[in-house]
Design an enzyme around this catalytic site. Structure first.
Site, PDB file in Angstrom:
ATOM      1  N   CYS A  32       6.063   0.200  -9.613  1.00 35.73           N
ATOM      2  CA  CYS A  32       5.499  -0.879  -8.351  1.00 35.73           C
ATOM      3  C   CYS A  32       5.132  -2.828  -7.683  1.00 35.73           C
ATOM      4  O   CYS A  32       5.259  -3.048  -8.644  1.00 35.73           O
ATOM      5  CB  CYS A  32       3.778  -0.259  -8.655  1.00 35.73           C
ATOM      6  SG  CYS A  32       2.592  -1.421  -7.959  1.00 35.73           S
ATOM      7  N   CYS A  35       2.330  -3.921  -7.701  1.00 26.38           N
ATOM      8  CA  CYS A  35       1.363  -4.227  -8.989  1.00 26.38           C
ATOM      9  C   CYS A  35       2.143  -6.172  -9.630  1.00 26.38           C
ATOM     10  O   CYS A  35       1.366  -6.907 -10.003  1.00 26.38           O
ATOM     11  CB  CYS A  35       1.931  -3.225 -10.156  1.00 26.38           C
ATOM     12  SG  CYS A  35       1.212  -2.118  -9.438  1.00 26.38           S
TER      13      CYS A  35
END
Length: 108
Positions: A32, A35
């Site tokens: 991600c 993230c």
């Protein structure tokens, strides 16, 4: 060193629901991109709020039970709990000031 505690499904209830301290749960994934943007803010929050907040992180792919229990549909995701009660939630990228604002509504 960050004050963020990395946990897994078997530790979730004990570390999040069975504690008197408010807990910020950071759900993330290695693949991600957002993230990677949010992680430094979560680490800074863990350090600066260490007297009033416990911060844990949980990787979603190997830990589906906690992800399902917390109704996480996308990452990064944040959940703030106190005494098993969900106080606040956010999914998607968030800036550190936005995260602080969310926390301050419930911690101060």
């Amino acid at each position: 060193m960050s004050s963020v505690l990395e946990i897994t499904d078997p530790q979730f209830d004990a570390e999040v629901f069975e504690t008197q301290t408010p807990v910020l749960v950071y759900f993330w994934a290695s693949w991600c991109g957002p993230c990677r943007l949010v992680s430094p803010s979560v680490s800074k929050i863990a350090d600066s709020y260490s007297d009033s907040l416990k911060v844990v992180k949980l990787e979603v792919d190997p830990n589906p039970n906690a992800r399902t229990k917390c109704k996480v549909e996308g990452v990064p995701a944040l959940r703030l709990y106190k005494n098993k009660e969900l106080l606040a939630k956010h999914e998607g990228a968030i800036t550190r000031p936005q995260l602080e604002e969310m926390l301050n509504k419930h911690l101060k």
